[in-house]
Design a protein around this motif. Structure first.
Motif, short mmCIF file in Angstrom:
data_model
loop_
_atom_site.label_atom_id
_atom_site.label_comp_id
_atom_site.label_asym_id
_atom_site.label_seq_id
_atom_site.Cartn_x
_atom_site.Cartn_y
_atom_site.Cartn_z
N SER A 41 62.32 10.66 -1.58
CA SER A 41 61.82 11.35 -0.39
C SER A 41 60.57 12.17 -0.70
N GLU A 42 60.55 12.79 -1.87
CA GLU A 42 59.37 13.58 -2.26
C GLU A 42 58.20 12.67 -2.62
N GLN A 43 58.48 11.57 -3.30
CA GLN A 43 57.44 10.59 -3.60
C GLN A 43 56.83 10.09 -2.29
N PHE A 44 57.69 9.79 -1.33
CA PHE A 44 57.22 9.30 -0.03
C PHE A 44 56.35 10.34 0.65
N ARG A 45 56.79 11.60 0.64
CA ARG A 45 56.04 12.67 1.29
C ARG A 45 54.65 12.81 0.69
N LEU A 46 54.57 12.78 -0.64
CA LEU A 46 53.28 12.94 -1.31
C LEU A 46 52.34 11.78 -1.01
N ILE A 47 52.86 10.57 -1.07
CA ILE A 47 52.02 9.40 -0.78
C ILE A 47 51.64 9.37 0.70
N ALA A 48 52.57 9.74 1.58
CA ALA A 48 52.29 9.75 3.02
C ALA A 48 51.16 10.73 3.34
N LYS A 49 51.18 11.87 2.67
CA LYS A 49 50.10 12.86 2.88
C LYS A 49 48.76 12.28 2.45
N ARG A 50 48.73 11.64 1.29
CA ARG A 50 47.49 11.02 0.82
C ARG A 50 47.05 9.90 1.75
N TRP A 51 48.02 9.12 2.25
CA TRP A 51 47.69 8.03 3.18
C TRP A 51 47.07 8.58 4.46
N CYS A 52 47.66 9.65 5.01
CA CYS A 52 47.12 10.23 6.24
C CYS A 52 45.67 10.66 6.05
N GLU A 53 45.39 11.31 4.94
CA GLU A 53 44.02 11.75 4.66
C GLU A 53 43.08 10.57 4.47
N SER A 54 43.52 9.58 3.75
CA SER A 54 42.70 8.40 3.49
C SER A 54 42.47 7.60 4.77
N ASP A 55 43.52 7.46 5.58
CA ASP A 55 43.39 6.73 6.83
C ASP A 55 42.44 7.46 7.78
N ALA A 56 42.53 8.78 7.83
CA ALA A 56 41.62 9.56 8.69
C ALA A 56 40.17 9.37 8.25
N ALA A 57 39.93 9.41 6.95
CA ALA A 57 38.57 9.21 6.44
C ALA A 57 38.06 7.81 6.76
N ALA A 58 38.92 6.81 6.60
CA ALA A 58 38.52 5.43 6.90
C ALA A 58 38.23 5.26 8.39
N ARG A 59 39.09 5.83 9.23
CA ARG A 59 38.87 5.73 10.68
C ARG A 59 37.59 6.43 11.10
N LEU A 60 37.28 7.56 10.47
CA LEU A 60 36.05 8.27 10.79
C LEU A 60 34.83 7.41 10.46
N LEU A 61 34.85 6.77 9.29
CA LEU A 61 33.75 5.87 8.93
C LEU A 61 33.64 4.71 9.91
N GLU A 62 34.78 4.17 10.31
CA GLU A 62 34.77 3.05 11.24
C GLU A 62 34.30 3.47 12.63
N GLU A 63 34.76 4.63 13.09
CA GLU A 63 34.42 5.10 14.43
C GLU A 63 32.96 5.54 14.57
N THR A 64 32.34 5.95 13.47
CA THR A 64 30.95 6.40 13.53
C THR A 64 29.95 5.31 13.14
N LYS A 65 30.46 4.10 12.95
CA LYS A 65 29.61 2.98 12.55
C LYS A 65 28.43 2.78 13.52
N HIS A 66 28.71 2.77 14.80
CA HIS A 66 27.66 2.53 15.80
C HIS A 66 26.69 3.72 15.88
N ASP A 67 27.21 4.92 15.70
CA ASP A 67 26.34 6.10 15.68
C ASP A 67 25.36 6.00 14.51
#
Length: 111
Positions: free
Chosen positions: A10-36
């Motif tokens: 459960s703790e391993q999952f929590r730590l990886i999930a936190k990293r995934w959320c941050e990484s996914d947010a960064a990736a989505r930001l890059l994708e969403e600002t592509k046209h800008d």
């Protein structure tokens, strides 16, 4: 995929999930600002080289090294988010396997 076996799943999952959320947010930001970013590059090109049709400016920008570099960064960002998502799935599988093993062991003990 590496996990810290000293920590509960459960703790391993929590730590990886936190990293995934941050990484996914960064990736989505890059994708969403592509046209800008494309518009910014086109505007800079027109400002530097003079007036030209948008289609020409877009073609020149997309053929340039700066655009290629940004595209590579977008792909790397999404790849990292996907890698972390797979780590989460791996931990889920470990949990499921462990649960199944323990249930089988309990059933064998009843025999």
């Amino acid at each position: 995929m590496t996990t810290n076996n000293n920590l509960p799943l459960s703790e391993q999952f929590r730590l990886i999930a936190k990293r995934w959320c941050e990484s996914d947010a960064a990736a989505r930001l890059l994708e969403e600002t592509k046209h800008d970013r494309l518009s910014q590059f086109m505007q800079d090109l027109i400002k530097r080289d003079g007036d030209m049709p948008n289609a020409t400016a877009e073609r020149l920008v997309r053929a340039g090294e700066d655009w290629r570099r940004e595209t590579v960064e977008r792909v790397k960002g999404r790849t990292e988010a996907n890698r972390l998502k797979l780590q989460l799935e791996y931990i889920r599988m470990q949990f499921s396997e462990r649960q199944s093993f323990e249930a089988t062991k309990r059933a064998e003990m009843k025999l």
